[in-house]
Design an enzyme around this catalytic site. Sequence first.
Site, PDB file in Angstrom:
ATOM      1  N   ARG A   1     -19.360 -18.152   0.121  1.00 19.02           N
ATOM      2  CA  ARG A   1     -19.039 -17.757   0.780  1.00 19.02           C
ATOM      3  C   ARG A   1     -19.662 -18.378   2.194  1.00 19.02           C
ATOM      4  NH1 ARG A   1     -22.452 -13.596   2.745  1.00 19.02           N
ATOM      5  NH2 ARG A   1     -23.055 -13.203   0.740  1.00 19.02           N
TER       6      ARG A   1
ATOM      7  N   TYR B   1       3.411  -7.281  14.183  1.00 17.60           N
ATOM      8  CA  TYR B   1       3.764  -6.443  12.618  1.00 17.60           C
ATOM      9  C   TYR B   1       3.256  -4.883  12.516  1.00 17.60           C
ATOM     10  CZ  TYR B   1       1.768  -6.663   8.239  1.00 17.60           C
ATOM     11  OH  TYR B   1       1.850  -6.244   7.047  1.00 17.60           O
TER      12      TYR B   1
ATOM     13  N   ASP C   1      -1.285 -14.549  17.767  1.00 16.51           N
ATOM     14  CA  ASP C   1      -0.883 -14.010  17.176  1.00 16.51           C
ATOM     15  C   ASP C   1       0.296 -15.424  16.873  1.00 16.51           C
ATOM     16  OD1 ASP C   1      -0.055 -13.693  13.782  1.00 16.51           O
ATOM     17  OD2 ASP C   1      -0.208 -11.993  14.121  1.00 16.51           O
TER      18      ASP C   1
ATOM     19  N   LYS D   1       1.597 -17.064   5.155  1.00 14.66           N
ATOM     20  CA  LYS D   1       3.981 -16.766   5.681  1.00 14.66           C
ATOM     21  C   LYS D   1       3.389 -18.846   6.069  1.00 14.66           C
ATOM     22  CE  LYS D   1       3.818 -12.821   5.846  1.00 14.66           C
ATOM     23  NZ  LYS D   1       2.808 -12.195   5.989  1.00 14.66           N
TER      24      LYS D   1
HETATM   25  O1  P1T Z   1      -0.420  -9.717   5.199  1.00 15.29           O
HETATM   26  P1  P1T Z   1      -1.602 -10.492   6.095  1.00 15.29           P
HETATM   27  O2  P1T Z   1      -1.596 -12.185   5.650  1.00 15.29           O
HETATM   28  O3  P1T Z   1      -3.116 -10.197   5.934  1.00 15.29           O
HETATM   29  O4  P1T Z   1      -1.080 -11.213   7.755  1.00 15.29           O
HETATM   30  C1  P1T Z   1      -0.884  -9.753   8.134  1.00 15.29           C
HETATM   31  C2  P1T Z   1      -0.060 -10.152   9.479  1.00 15.29           C
HETATM   32  C3  P1T Z   1      -0.418 -11.225  10.563  1.00 15.29           C
HETATM   33  N1  P1T Z   1       0.362 -11.145  11.799  1.00 15.29           N
HETATM   34  C4  P1T Z   1       1.681 -11.385  11.604  1.00 15.29           C
HETATM   35  C5  P1T Z   1       3.224 -11.539  12.642  1.00 15.29           C
HETATM   36  C6  P1T Z   1       2.605 -10.796  10.095  1.00 15.29           C
HETATM   37  O5  P1T Z   1       3.145 -10.726   9.939  1.00 15.29           O
HETATM   38  C7  P1T Z   1       1.245 -10.353   9.014  1.00 15.29           C
HETATM   39  C8  P1T Z   1       2.389 -10.157   7.964  1.00 15.29           C
HETATM   40  N2  P1T Z   1       3.717  -9.892   7.494  1.00 15.29           N
HETATM   41  C9  P1T Z   1       4.096  -9.040   7.121  1.00 15.29           C
HETATM   42  C10 P1T Z   1       3.472  -9.202   5.417  1.00 15.29           C
HETATM   43  C11 P1T Z   1       5.689  -9.293   7.091  1.00 15.29           C
HETATM   44  O6  P1T Z   1       6.420  -8.995   6.440  1.00 15.29           O
HETATM   45  O7  P1T Z   1       6.081  -8.889   8.419  1.00 15.29           O
END
Ligand code: P1T
Length: 386
Positions: free
Chosen positions: A55, A107, A179, A204
């Site tokens: 961890r 988001y 972000d 992503k």
């Molecule tokens: O899903 P996660 O890995 O926890 O990430 C969150 C997140 C953070 N920032 C942005 C700009 C994002 O688009 C996302 C997650 N977004 C999607 C799942 C979506 O379909 O827009």
Amino acid sequence: MGEEEQQVGWAFETLAIHAGQEPDAGTGAVVPPISLATTFAQREVGVHQGYEYSRSGNPTRTAMEEQIAALEAARHGLAFASGLAAEDNVIRLLEQGRRILLGNDAYGGTFRLIAKVWSPMGYPWTAVDLGDLDAVVAGWPEDTGMVWLETPTNPLLTCFDIEAIAEIAHERGALVVVDNTFATPYLQQPVTLGADIVVHSATKYLGGHSDVVGGFLAVDDDTIADRLRFTQNAAGAVPSPFDCYLVMRGAKTLGVRMDRHSENARAIVDLLIEHPAVDRVLYPQLPDHPGHAAAARQMRDYGGMVSFTVAGGEEAARRIAASTELFTLAESLGAVESLIEHPGAMTHASAAGSPLEVPDNLIRLSVGIEHASDLVADLAQALERA
Ligand code: P1T
């Protein structure tokens, strides 16, 4: 590689393949092994080879953290179990009572974390239009501790001037969090423009293949990095070694993928812009797009995300979303395969009734790297159902 000086001067594509990826000292393996051990032997109490417990630190995670940090031109990288886990650790930097200024398009999960998890615990927030910097300065709340923005935003793809926002925030003692999920470090490096912390959903484009959920923070400042590394371990939202491996493997091809994503997105924009079923096309390259000038200055290209509003309203938008064959109707984005979604009912449903609510006739596309002509034909036939 190891030596920090060696990385200086290497181009993005070279760093993607070599940063943090030196051949395994024991075997010469050219790909970092997936280190599954949860614990590491100590020769004497407290004497070890840099790792104690997985961890707190893991060799596969270190390799990935070094690689992505190098791509972001940042000195420190920290991996998390998801994008939201990474974001949650960032908010833990704030003292209770300090405010988050959140760009008014983001988001839905980020909105939910800030407005529905942290705000009730005494961390106020305000949505602001970061495209109107005079208004941001005029209305600046004294208790602001952090400015939080996406550029391009999810899902409207609005772009903001990172350098100008960083200057305003820093003069007023606030941290700037960008972000960079939509742009990726190949298209834009927020740290070089003054951002303090870069956030990623590694789920992503960094991973790029819809097969791993992950998060990442890139930071230049040693003190901020130390504090984040403390909560990374203390709160424990870390990714598995296998997840780190998948992100690392995906990121090696980030540059070539982003070139193709951007090229394919342009072919899709060309179709949409002429189409009678479409009301408005949202893509940062379009000269009348909100923040186009900032995007042109700070981005290498405009990326693979395209959004549009449908002239026939919500029902027509839902029909289009359900009528594509190659574009899969699904949440998420940033992978090799193309996706289509209805943000109002899917990714941004949690923002309904808030300043971040999205139009109900909006469609968001994550344009993949299939052949452009197949993607254009698929979307064209779906638009006939509008
Ligand atoms: O899903 P996660 O890995 O926890 O990430 C969150 C997140 C953070 N920032 C942005 C700009 C994002 O688009 C996302 C997650 N977004 C999607 C799942 C979506 O379909 O827009």
